[in-house]
Write an enzyme that holds these catalytic residues in place. Structure first.
Site, PDB file in Angstrom:
ATOM      1  N   LYS A 186       0.845  -1.209   0.000  1.00 10.47           N
ATOM      2  CA  LYS A 186       0.000   0.000   0.000  1.00 10.47           C
ATOM      3  C   LYS A 186       0.872   1.249   0.000  1.00 10.47           C
ATOM      4  O   LYS A 186       0.603   2.208  -0.730  1.00 10.47           O
ATOM      5  CB  LYS A 186      -0.955  -0.025   1.207  1.00 10.47           C
ATOM      6  CG  LYS A 186      -2.020  -1.098   1.052  1.00 10.47           C
ATOM      7  CD  LYS A 186      -2.820  -1.365   2.312  1.00 10.47           C
ATOM      8  CE  LYS A 186      -3.691  -2.606   2.091  1.00 10.47           C
ATOM      9  NZ  LYS A 186      -4.455  -3.010   3.261  1.00 10.47           N
ATOM     10  N   GLN A 237      -5.289  -2.016   9.326  1.00  8.68           N
ATOM     11  CA  GLN A 237      -5.009  -3.309   8.694  1.00  8.68           C
ATOM     12  C   GLN A 237      -5.576  -4.443   9.549  1.00  8.68           C
ATOM     13  O   GLN A 237      -5.338  -4.493  10.757  1.00  8.68           O
ATOM     14  CB  GLN A 237      -3.483  -3.452   8.530  1.00  8.68           C
ATOM     15  CG  GLN A 237      -3.054  -4.701   7.794  1.00  8.68           C
ATOM     16  CD  GLN A 237      -3.483  -4.725   6.328  1.00  8.68           C
ATOM     17  OE1 GLN A 237      -3.388  -3.725   5.633  1.00  8.68           O
ATOM     18  NE2 GLN A 237      -3.958  -5.867   5.871  1.00  8.68           N
ATOM     19  N   ASP A 240     -11.358   1.876   3.036  1.00 10.13           N
ATOM     20  CA  ASP A 240     -11.568   0.434   2.880  1.00 10.13           C
ATOM     21  C   ASP A 240     -13.045   0.135   2.631  1.00 10.13           C
ATOM     22  O   ASP A 240     -13.395  -0.972   2.224  1.00 10.13           O
ATOM     23  CB  ASP A 240     -11.119  -0.318   4.148  1.00 10.13           C
ATOM     24  CG  ASP A 240      -9.740  -0.948   4.001  1.00 10.13           C
ATOM     25  OD1 ASP A 240      -9.282  -1.115   2.852  1.00 10.13           O
ATOM     26  OD2 ASP A 240      -9.123  -1.276   5.038  1.00 10.13           O
TER      27      ASP A 240
END
Ligand code: NDP
Length: 282
Positions: free
Chosen positions: A52, A96, A119
């Site tokens: 990322k 995460q 997300d």
């Protein structure tokens, strides 16, 4: 069979994001910014986070990674997330997953401000998706949809079978396919006669996490196959949830693993970050 090349499409998305990020920076004095929070040392998560960071760098986005120790308390993590929510210089926030066992991921996801939830896991964004309204869409199903669009697959009236019903992949994927007027079947671990269900599919989305569970001989001739699964075999090789060699002999389009959905998921994350940044200043 034609290969749905996720690496190539991801590169073109990164180029578009780079241009968008430059325009944003010209206007607002800084590029869009993504803050990534990682708790603990999970090796796979470390790799995902590095990917990322690299994608942000390539697309001209700023990324900050908050690497925190595995014994961080849930309340300290939530405090950090809340601080990022109110930080004017931050456009996207992701935590995460997985988190250490003592932290409830649902509570943490709900703490992320929905406008920074790149997300797309916050219940408000999932609610928008389920209602067919615009919002931030989870990156992996978005990646699958963009791959289907690249292949110009007309989903209207087609039988789409999604194998897997997670909140991050299977369920939002099913809603997106429904929104495109596909007839959608969602399979899971209790589904009976999976082979028969898959054999009826014009489009198969496999998101299970079991190496080559879906056999090539189940695939209808001419079907489109999107393989989300990432599974490491004992010899170190990476394979998907679909038996690639036999499935590719029958499919019209198929994603490889690696090089299919994986790179596209990261590309969709940076694309979501640009969108979130633009919406915040609009
Ligand atoms: P989850 O473990 O959350 O969900 C797996 C789903 O598969 C569950 O719904 C489960 O059913 C179902 N399932 C398990 N066994 C079977 C079976 N024998 N037959 C049919 N369905 C079954 O996984 P995720 O959705 O998070 O991820 C799925 C895969 O995708 C993993 O390999 C993951 O690594 C990969 N992934 C890849 C990404 C990428 O960027 N390429 C991003 C995200 C995930 P039940 O609900 O009944 O338990």
């Amino acid at each position: 069979m034609a290969l749905l090349d996720g690496k190539k499409l991801a590169k073109s998305i990164r180029k578009d994001v780079r241009e968008g990020a430059q325009d944003f920076a010209k206007r607002w004095g800084r590029p869009p910014t993504l803050d990534v929070v990682i708790v603990g040392e999970d090796p796979a998560s470390q790799i995902y986070v590095r990917n990322k960071e690299r994608a942000c760098l390539k697309a001209g986005l700023i990324s900050h990674t908050h690497r925190l120790s595995a014994d961080l308390s849930q309340s300290d993590l939530i405090e950090l997330v809340r601080n990022l929510n109110i930080d004017e210089a931050v456009d996207g926030v992701i935590v995460q997953l997985p988190l250490p066992e003592h932290i409830d991921p649902d509570v943490v996801i709900r703490a992320i401000g929905p406008i920074k939830d790149v997300d797309g896991f916050h219940p408000i964004n999932l609610g928008h998706l389920f209602a067919g309204r615009p919002g931030l869409i989870p990156c992996t199903p978005l990646a699958c949809m963009r791959l289907l669009d690249m292949a110009e697959v007309d989903l209207k009236g087609k039988n789409a079978v999604v194998v897997g019903r997670s909140m991050t992949v299977g369920k939002p994927m099913a809603m997106m396919l429904l929104e495109r007027h596909a007839t959608v079947t969602v399979c899971h671990s209790r589904t009976e006669k999976l082979a028969h269900v898959v054999a009826e599919a014009d489009v198969v989305i496999a998101a299970v996490g079991q190496a080559e569970l879906i056999k090539g001989e189940w695939i209808k001739r001419g079907a489109v196959v999107i393989d989300v699964g990432i599974n490491r075999l004992e010899d170190g090789a990476l394979v998907g949830d679909v038996e690639f060699d036999t499935a590719s002999a029958r499919a019209s389009w198929i994603t490889p693993v690696p090089g299919g959905v994986g790179p596209m998921t990261v590309a969709c994350l940076i694309s979501n970050t640009l969108e979130a940044a633009k919406k915040r200043v609009a």
